[in-house]
Design a protein around this motif. Structure first.
Motif, PDB file in Angstrom:
ATOM      1  N   THR A   1      36.984  39.590  41.943  1.00 37.45           N
ATOM      2  CA  THR A   1      37.274  40.668  41.001  1.00 37.45           C
ATOM      3  C   THR A   1      38.013  41.807  41.690  1.00 37.45           C
ATOM      4  O   THR A   1      38.023  41.919  42.918  1.00 37.45           O
TER       5      THR A   1
ATOM      6  N   CYS B   1      45.523  44.118  38.106  1.00 36.28           N
ATOM      7  CA  CYS B   1      44.283  43.885  37.375  1.00 36.28           C
ATOM      8  C   CYS B   1      43.947  45.109  36.540  1.00 36.28           C
ATOM      9  O   CYS B   1      43.820  46.210  37.078  1.00 36.28           O
TER      10      CYS B   1
ATOM     11  N   SER C   1      36.520  44.208  36.425  1.00 35.40           N
ATOM     12  CA  SER C   1      35.986  42.850  36.298  1.00 35.40           C
ATOM     13  C   SER C   1      37.069  41.777  36.234  1.00 35.40           C
ATOM     14  O   SER C   1      36.758  40.585  36.223  1.00 35.40           O
ATOM     15  N   THR C   2      38.340  42.177  36.192  1.00 33.22           N
ATOM     16  CA  THR C   2      39.430  41.203  36.155  1.00 33.22           C
ATOM     17  C   THR C   2      39.455  40.407  37.455  1.00 33.22           C
ATOM     18  O   THR C   2      39.278  40.974  38.539  1.00 33.22           O
ATOM     19  N   ARG C   3      39.694  39.087  37.343  1.00 30.23           N
ATOM     20  CA  ARG C   3      39.577  38.200  38.498  1.00 30.23           C
ATOM     21  C   ARG C   3      40.901  37.546  38.883  1.00 30.23           C
ATOM     22  O   ARG C   3      41.705  37.194  38.013  1.00 30.23           O
TER      23      ARG C   3
END
Length: 322
Positions: A255, A218, A222-224
């Motif tokens: 996240t 990631c 905030s990457t999920r």
């Protein structure tokens, strides 16, 4: 008036303890606590383990109890790991931990500033005597700065004597150490048990721990990692399905900042006569984003008294037949 727990970090990866000493197990089989302010949570690199309370139950050999702990965390000063761990000893032995990271107060992620974590499982008595289960907060700040947060919750023996399989064993399975990547579909854990002829209904509960960005990578906090969890429960006669529960399904998006999340699933089934095989499992499906993983047991967790370490189950599945 609220009490305040103040802790001092003793050493890297060595636990800190409440200045008043360990909590002595009481005769209570259920307690509630909080809201309590827990301060002095150490920065990343050191782990705090704080005993909140303890409950006890007189048990006969072979008896199986259902333990339930719900912990609410809020008002964190920093992004902070919150683990809800229960260690049982005495007449039986079982260690289980579920957890996730909480955002700091004021975070734009409003669903992450107050979180609930449920740890629930079965424990069987191997000897006649007293079973003592101790509840711990385990965690640390995710920044170079220490943290504080508010805890409250409930801790109890939900049922002191639950139904077992035809051999008299608890219907429970947990994953061993190691993460299982979710890049397509994964079927685990699996419970395959024999019901007794007198049981007429069953509840099946799964506690899944899902980690984001593993083995995927990631780029941002905030990457999920997105996945979908489905609990299936079948009553069978050999390989023939007699009845099936309505599947319990839950989409999950975690996240990199949250890191891992406790996922709870519950299905209920009324049993048909003459079909005594119970077959239950969780299907986890990759949905979107970097791949995540299902977490197995947590190993080398520092003991509360600093004397050693232990292993606690994480992802698990159990049944409550009646």
């Amino acid at each position: 008036m609220k009490r305040v727990w103040t802790m001092l970090a003793l050493a890297v990866l060595v636990v800190t303890t409440f200045a008043g000493g360990a909590v002595t197990a009481r005769a209570a089989t259920a307690i509630t606590y909080g809201p309590e302010r827990l301060t002095g949570i150490p920065a990343i690199g050191t782990v705090m383990v704080h005993q909140i309370d303890a409950i006890s139950l007189a048990m006969q050999v072979g008896q199986t109890a259902y333990v339930y702990s719900e912990m609410w965390a809020s008002s964190a000063e920093q992004i902070t790991l919150v683990d809800n761990e229960v260690n049982c000893s005495g007449a039986g032995v079982s260690n289980v931990v579920m957890g996730e990271n909480i955002d700091q107060a004021g975070s734009p992620n409003t669903d992450r500033v107050r979180i609930s974590i449920v740890t629930q499982f079965l424990v069987s008595a191997t000897t006649t005597g007293t079973l003592t289960c101790r509840l711990y907060y385990r965690g640390h700040s995710l920044s170079p700065t220490g943290s504080a947060l508010t805890l409250e919750g409930e801790f109890r023996f939900e049922d002191p004597s639950v139904g077992e399989d035809a051999s008299g064993a608890a219907m429970q399975r947990s994953l061993p150490y190691g993460n299982i990547p979710v890049t397509d579909r994964v079927y685990t854990p699996i419970l395959d048990a024999t019901l007794t002829s007198s049981q007429t209904q069953v509840d099946v509960i799964a506690g899944m721990e899902f980690m984001s960005c593993d083995p995927g990578s990631c780029a941002h906090s905030s990457t999920r990692s997105d996945a979908r969890f489905t609990l299936f429960v079948n009553q069978m006669n050999g390989d023939t399905v007699c009845r099936s529960a309505t599947p319990a399904q839950l989409p999950v998006s975690v996240t990199r900042q949250t890191h891992h999340k406790a996922v709870l699933l519950h299905a209920k089934l009324s049993l048909a006569p003459g079909c005594r095989r119970l077959y239950a499992y969780v299907r986890t499906e990759y949905v979107a984003g970097p791949a995540g993983s299902i977490q197995g047991a947590a190993v080398n967790l520092p003991d509360a008294d600093g004397s050693g370490s232990h292993t606690s189950a994480m992802t698990h599945l159990f049944a409550l037949p009646r």
